[in-house]
Every structure is written in C-alpha cells, then in structure tokens.
Scaffold this active site. Structure first.
Site, short mmCIF file in Angstrom:
data_model
loop_
_atom_site.label_atom_id
_atom_site.label_comp_id
_atom_site.label_asym_id
_atom_site.label_seq_id
_atom_site.Cartn_x
_atom_site.Cartn_y
_atom_site.Cartn_z
N LYS A 25 28.59 6.72 -18.83
CA LYS A 25 28.92 7.26 -17.51
C LYS A 25 28.01 8.44 -17.24
O LYS A 25 27.77 9.24 -18.14
CB LYS A 25 30.39 7.69 -17.47
CG LYS A 25 30.80 8.40 -16.19
CD LYS A 25 32.28 8.66 -16.15
CE LYS A 25 32.73 9.92 -16.85
NZ LYS A 25 32.10 11.17 -16.37
N GLU A 31 36.17 12.13 -8.54
CA GLU A 31 36.88 13.31 -9.05
C GLU A 31 37.14 14.33 -7.95
O GLU A 31 36.22 14.78 -7.26
CB GLU A 31 36.08 13.97 -10.20
CG GLU A 31 36.81 15.20 -10.74
CD GLU A 31 36.34 15.66 -12.12
OE1 GLU A 31 35.50 14.98 -12.75
OE2 GLU A 31 36.83 16.72 -12.56
O1 KIV Z 1 34.42 14.46 -19.13
C1 KIV Z 1 35.43 13.87 -18.72
O2 KIV Z 1 36.52 13.98 -19.29
C2 KIV Z 1 35.31 13.06 -17.54
C3 KIV Z 1 36.56 12.41 -17.04
C4 KIV Z 1 36.78 12.67 -15.62
C5 KIV Z 1 36.51 10.96 -17.30
O3 KIV Z 1 34.27 12.90 -17.00
#
Ligand code: KIV
Length: 250
Positions: free
Chosen positions: A108, A172
């Site tokens: 991600k 977010e």
């Molecule tokens: O770093 C993290 O915990 C995130 C969450 C929003 C998935 O990016």
C-alpha cells in the site's frame, strides 16, 4: 487467503481490515477472520512509540512484515511502503519485492504516486492506494476534503489510482459523503478509516480497536475490547500473588 485478483468480490461483500505488526498480533486477527492484515507504518507510533510514521524505514518495516508473515499464513498481508521507499518507481518496485519475499501479498502506498503504481503493477506487484489524510506528509490530522477544491483533488486522486491499476484503496478521514461518492465512482473496493459507513470495507489500527491505549487515539476510532484493562488486571494479580508468596505454590 483472498488474493488481490479476487478483490472485486469486496465491491459486494464488506471487506474487514485491521493492522497487525508482530507474530502474536498477526495470529489474533487471522484467528478472528479479518480479510486483510495491513502491516501499517503506524507501527512507528503504536509499537515503537515514535512521533511520526516518517520515523520508520524499510529495515524496521521488513522486520515486522516478516513477523506478520510467520504469524498469519492464511490471511492476505498488505505491507505499507514507508516514507521515501516509493519516491521513485524503480525504488518502489525493489522495496515492494523485498516485502513480497518476506510474506506480504501486496503493498500500500500513500497518495497519487501514479508512476510508482504503474511500475508496480507492470512488475506484477499488487498495489493498494491511500487517499484523504496522508499521515506521512500531513501537516495536521484534520479531516481532508471539506473544501470544494480539496474534495475534488481527493476524488481525482482516487480515480487516477484506480485507472493506474490499484486494486483498492484506503480512504482516510474524509467526509462521509465524499467517501461514498468515491466508492460509487471507482470500480475497486474502498476501505474507510474515519470515512463513515459508505465505503466497501473498514480498517482500524489494531491497538485502537483492541483498546490498548497506545499512541494518539483518533476521534473516529472505536475500541471493541479493553486489552489494556485486561492486561493491567492480569499483571496486577501476578504482582500481588508473587508478593504474597501465593505463586508458585509448593
Ligand atoms: O499505517 C496504517 O496503519 C495505515 C492504516 C490506515 C491502514 O495506513
């Protein structure tokens, strides 16, 4: 384990995501049946007690990705690309492949880094997007997307990420109606955190949802358990038992 190629189903079925950072706290979300464990760079705050997510790099993240890989062998593991690790497409590919070799199934990355996303996809690395509040670069932790121009920017970033090949994205701390609009517009699943009920799935930081009282507790987080209280009670009992010579028994 649901591979990235089957995530289309989460446009229909709710997608349940938690973070997870180490071996025991990967086993628990797996046993509970979450669909995805994100090894988030939030571990900087909630595990390491560091001030920002910019304070962890590839080496620290790799240690935790490996631990989660060993703890949750049957769950989709998504590794967060730490600050700077995706600054250039080739760098992003090399770092993402390191995570995959440690047990992650996807990565991600924060923000519309479209060239990095395209490079990852063309190298066969499944990549999830993240728009709205971007902790790695945010100046504050206020909701993002209330003003018209900012709203438009978030919407365009989400659409561009999907077009570049992201197989889903985190939304977010954006207004509920913006999250719902993005969810309608993009063909891939959206996962909200502080984005209301209109997304395809939800994600919470594990330490927040289990009530571990670690780091800052965001206004939108909900504690579904009180692990801090349970741990204090257990440790209090241990201290009392040892001091009273009630443990161990002869
Ligand atoms: O770093 C993290 O915990 C995130 C969450 C929003 C998935 O990016």
């Amino acid at each position: 384990m649901v591979p990235a190629s089957e995530f289309a189903r989460f446009k229909r079925d709710p997608l349940v995501v938690s973070t997870g950072y180490d071996y025991p706290f990967a086993r628990i979300p797996e046993a509970a049946g979450v669909d995805v464990i994100v090894v988030g760079d939030s571990l900087a705050n909630v595990v390491l007690g560091l001030p920002t997510t910019r304070d962890v790099g590839m080496d620290a993240m790799s240690l935790f990705v490996g631990a989660v890989g060993r703890g949750a062998r049957d769950t989709h593991i998504m590794a967060d690309m730490p600050y700077g690790s995706d600054a250039e497409p080739a760098l992003a590919v090399a770092n993402a492949k390191r995570f995959l070799s440690l047990g992650a199934h996807s990565v991600k990355l924060e923000g519309p880094k479209l060239e990095a996303v395209k490079a990852l996809v063309s190298e066969g690395v499944p990549v999830f997007g993240h728009v709205g509040l971007l902790p790695q670069t945010a100046k504050n932790f206020k909701q993002v997307g209330r003003a018209a121009a900012e709203r438009d920017e978030v919407l365009r970033a989400a659409e561009a990420l999907a077009a570049a090949g992201a197989f889903g994205m985190v939304l977010e701390h954006v207004p509920d109606d913006l999250a719902a609009e993005i969810t309608r517009r993009v063909p891939v699943p959206t996962v909200g955190i502080g984005a209301g009920p209109g997304t395809d799935g939800q994600v919470l930081v594990l330490h927040d949802l289990l009530g571990m009282h670690a780091g800052n507790y965001p206004p939108f987080a909900k504690a579904f358990a009180d692990l801090h209280g349970a741990a204090l009670a257990g440790l209090g009992e241990y201290c009392r038992s040892v001091r009273a010579r009630a443990y161990p028994t002869r």
